[in-house]
Design a protein around this motif. Structure first.
Motif, PDB file in Angstrom:
ATOM      1  N   TYR A  95       0.723  -1.070   0.079  1.00 41.79           N
ATOM      2  CA  TYR A  95       0.055  -0.051   0.070  1.00 41.79           C
ATOM      3  C   TYR A  95       0.935   1.093   0.154  1.00 41.79           C
ATOM      4  N   ASP A  96       0.352   2.353  -0.633  1.00 45.28           N
ATOM      5  CA  ASP A  96       1.073   3.544  -0.564  1.00 45.28           C
ATOM      6  C   ASP A  96       1.244   4.150   0.638  1.00 45.28           C
ATOM      7  N   CYS A  97       2.381   4.883   0.969  1.00 42.84           N
ATOM      8  CA  CYS A  97       2.356   5.688   2.183  1.00 42.84           C
ATOM      9  C   CYS A  97       2.911   6.842   1.842  1.00 42.84           C
ATOM     10  N   GLU A  98       2.788   8.078   2.357  1.00 45.74           N
ATOM     11  CA  GLU A  98       3.243   9.631   2.205  1.00 45.74           C
ATOM     12  C   GLU A  98       3.715   9.954   3.421  1.00 45.74           C
ATOM     13  N   VAL A  99       4.712  10.708   3.313  1.00 44.69           N
ATOM     14  CA  VAL A  99       5.512  10.973   4.371  1.00 44.69           C
ATOM     15  C   VAL A  99       5.193  12.841   4.419  1.00 44.69           C
ATOM     16  N   LEU A 100       4.769  13.055   5.547  1.00 42.83           N
ATOM     17  CA  LEU A 100       4.658  14.650   5.986  1.00 42.83           C
ATOM     18  C   LEU A 100       5.370  15.181   6.991  1.00 42.83           C
ATOM     19  N   ALA A 101       5.914  16.251   6.697  1.00 45.94           N
ATOM     20  CA  ALA A 101       6.894  16.982   7.829  1.00 45.94           C
ATOM     21  C   ALA A 101       6.004  17.475   8.505  1.00 45.94           C
ATOM     22  N   VAL A 102       6.083  17.466  10.136  1.00 42.20           N
ATOM     23  CA  VAL A 102       5.278  18.135  10.989  1.00 42.20           C
ATOM     24  C   VAL A 102       6.134  18.542  12.138  1.00 42.20           C
ATOM     25  N   PRO A 103       7.057  19.332  11.950  1.00 41.15           N
ATOM     26  CA  PRO A 103       8.037  20.136  12.874  1.00 41.15           C
ATOM     27  C   PRO A 103       6.950  20.811  13.944  1.00 41.15           C
ATOM     28  N   GLY A 104       7.602  20.922  15.156  1.00 37.22           N
ATOM     29  CA  GLY A 104       7.192  21.525  16.155  1.00 37.22           C
ATOM     30  C   GLY A 104       7.354  20.937  17.756  1.00 37.22           C
ATOM     31  N   HIS A 105       6.928  19.633  17.827  1.00 36.40           N
ATOM     32  CA  HIS A 105       7.284  18.891  19.101  1.00 36.40           C
ATOM     33  C   HIS A 105       8.662  18.831  18.784  1.00 36.40           C
ATOM     34  N   THR A 106       9.389  18.488  17.856  1.00 33.89           N
ATOM     35  CA  THR A 106      10.821  18.401  17.446  1.00 33.89           C
ATOM     36  C   THR A 106      10.903  18.805  16.026  1.00 33.89           C
ATOM     37  N   LEU A 107      11.833  19.197  15.691  1.00 37.26           N
ATOM     38  CA  LEU A 107      12.271  19.810  14.368  1.00 37.26           C
ATOM     39  C   LEU A 107      12.290  18.724  13.249  1.00 37.26           C
ATOM     40  N   ASP A 108      12.583  17.442  13.724  1.00 32.53           N
ATOM     41  CA  ASP A 108      12.623  16.412  12.610  1.00 32.53           C
ATOM     42  C   ASP A 108      11.556  15.608  12.540  1.00 32.53           C
ATOM     43  N   HIS A 109      10.479  15.902  13.068  1.00 38.25           N
ATOM     44  CA  HIS A 109       9.365  14.957  13.391  1.00 38.25           C
ATOM     45  C   HIS A 109       8.644  14.970  12.039  1.00 38.25           C
ATOM     46  N   ILE A 110       8.237  13.714  11.639  1.00 43.45           N
ATOM     47  CA  ILE A 110       7.520  13.405  10.386  1.00 43.45           C
ATOM     48  C   ILE A 110       6.143  12.573  10.938  1.00 43.45           C
ATOM     49  N   ALA A 111       5.307  12.563  10.155  1.00 48.70           N
ATOM     50  CA  ALA A 111       3.983  11.756  10.206  1.00 48.70           C
ATOM     51  C   ALA A 111       4.102  10.738   8.959  1.00 48.70           C
ATOM     52  N   VAL A 112       3.462   9.623   9.135  1.00 48.72           N
ATOM     53  CA  VAL A 112       3.231   8.822   7.925  1.00 48.72           C
ATOM     54  C   VAL A 112       1.655   8.532   7.716  1.00 48.72           C
ATOM     55  N   VAL A 113       1.354   8.534   6.394  1.00 46.85           N
ATOM     56  CA  VAL A 113       0.156   8.305   5.912  1.00 46.85           C
ATOM     57  C   VAL A 113      -0.181   7.111   5.114  1.00 46.85           C
ATOM     58  N   LEU A 114      -0.811   6.330   5.741  1.00 48.31           N
ATOM     59  CA  LEU A 114      -0.900   4.821   4.969  1.00 48.31           C
ATOM     60  C   LEU A 114      -2.292   4.585   4.248  1.00 48.31           C
ATOM     61  N   ASN A 115      -2.392   4.456   3.113  1.00 47.58           N
ATOM     62  CA  ASN A 115      -3.703   4.453   2.615  1.00 47.58           C
ATOM     63  C   ASN A 115      -4.006   3.070   2.065  1.00 47.58           C
ATOM     64  N   GLU A 116      -4.839   2.215   2.837  1.00 42.47           N
ATOM     65  CA  GLU A 116      -5.189   0.860   2.488  1.00 42.47           C
ATOM     66  C   GLU A 116      -6.521   0.756   2.049  1.00 42.47           C
ATOM     67  N   ASP A 117      -6.628   0.496   0.753  1.00 44.74           N
ATOM     68  CA  ASP A 117      -7.889   0.096   0.191  1.00 44.74           C
ATOM     69  C   ASP A 117      -9.143   0.813   0.730  1.00 44.74           C
ATOM     70  N   GLY A 118      -9.137   2.452   0.717  1.00 46.60           N
ATOM     71  CA  GLY A 118      -9.861   3.284   1.019  1.00 46.60           C
ATOM     72  C   GLY A 118     -10.138   3.675   2.557  1.00 46.60           C
ATOM     73  N   THR A 119      -9.223   2.907   3.250  1.00 48.48           N
ATOM     74  CA  THR A 119      -8.786   3.233   4.723  1.00 48.48           C
ATOM     75  C   THR A 119      -7.502   3.915   4.830  1.00 48.48           C
ATOM     76  N   THR A 120      -7.507   5.154   5.621  1.00 47.69           N
ATOM     77  CA  THR A 120      -6.395   6.014   5.890  1.00 47.69           C
ATOM     78  C   THR A 120      -5.958   5.881   7.154  1.00 47.69           C
ATOM     79  N   HIS A 121      -4.661   5.471   7.483  1.00 48.74           N
ATOM     80  CA  HIS A 121      -4.048   5.359   8.585  1.00 48.74           C
ATOM     81  C   HIS A 121      -3.066   6.545   8.682  1.00 48.74           C
ATOM     82  N   LEU A 122      -3.209   7.104   9.914  1.00 47.48           N
ATOM     83  CA  LEU A 122      -2.164   8.116  10.195  1.00 47.48           C
ATOM     84  C   LEU A 122      -1.224   7.696  11.649  1.00 47.48           C
ATOM     85  N   PHE A 123      -0.157   7.576  11.223  1.00 46.92           N
ATOM     86  CA  PHE A 123       1.013   7.565  12.407  1.00 46.92           C
ATOM     87  C   PHE A 123       1.631   8.945  12.818  1.00 46.92           C
TER      88      PHE A 123
END
Length: 252
Positions: A95-123
């Protein structure tokens, strides 16, 4: 279908364990021991990391040595084999995963969005919490507000897998910031019932956060008024409102 479940660690961390068939990944393993127990003799294929704090990375080296697994995460973290930055895409379980830079808590912080057959998971690590957000250890209010805005723009059905069981404490603050919000009251009752049975309050959804998380509701009049009262000043912009809320929460 991917199975996602929390592995409790330390006092309130969750290490997220993802598996499908014989493939296993974990997110933010601050401790190797509970991951090894959870795998129960099966092989770990990889690790996803959101930021460098030790309670998210402390188990990486031991897991890497034991399983010879991949480590995906910010380039700033020692042991990463696949550096990730904003806009990167990769495949997990096909499944496709997209990386989002989300600084604030730390400067290097990222989040990963995983798209699974119409269901989106955010880590999202420690950027977005259930009814809250992370402290600003390295970033600015402007950075964190922008990061949260990016996450808030995801589909409302997106499942939110944050890294700590902070929900009840965050909801107490949310109720102080917006005491007339019935969604906060309803969510608090549900969270209390879950914790009374030692069940996690996660994952959340983006829709739930938009209704109950004060840090995503800076445009609402009651939130603006409460933030201004706490600051003792007129707040003109969403960033100013967010910064006041965050300072208030730091000492709540």
């Amino acid at each position: 279908m991917i199975t996602i479940r929390p592995i409790p660690a330390f006092n309130d961390n969750y290490i997220w364990h993802l598996h499908q068939d014989r493939e296993h990944w974990v997110v933010d393993p601050g401790d190797a021991a509970p991951v090894i127990r959870s795998l129960d003799g099966q092989k770990l294929q990889g690790i996803l990391l959101t930021h460098h704090h030790l309670d998210h990375t402390g188990g990486v080296q031991a897991l890497k040595e034991k399983y010879d697994c991949e480590v995906f995460g910010p380039a700033s973290i020692q042991g990463v084999t696949r550096p990730l930055q904003d806009g990167d895409r990769f495949s997990l379980f096909g499944y496709d995963c997209e990386v989002l830079a989300v600084p604030g808590h730390t400067l290097d912080h990222i989040a990963v969005v995983l798209n699974e057959d119409g269901t989106t998971h955010l880590f999202c690590g420690d950027t977005l919490f259930a009814a809250g957000c992370g402290r600003l250890f390295e970033g600015t209010p402007q950075q964190m507000h922008h990061s949260l805005s990016r996450l808030a723009a995801l589909p409302e059905a997106t499942k939110v897998y944050c890294a700590h069981e902070y929900t009840l404490a965050n909801l107490a603050f949310a109720a102080a910031a917006e005491p007339e919000n019935p969604d906060i009251q309803e969510r608090t009752a549900a969270a209390r019932a879950a914790r009374a049975q030692n069940r996690p309050t996660l994952p959340s959804t983006i829709g739930t956060e938009l209704r109950t998380n004060p840090f995503l509701r800076t445009g609402f009049p009651e939130i603006r008024a409460k933030a201004a009262a706490h600051a003792g000043d007129t707040l003109k912009t969403p960033v100013e409102i967010f910064a006041s809320l965050r300072r208030w929460k730091d000492t709540f």
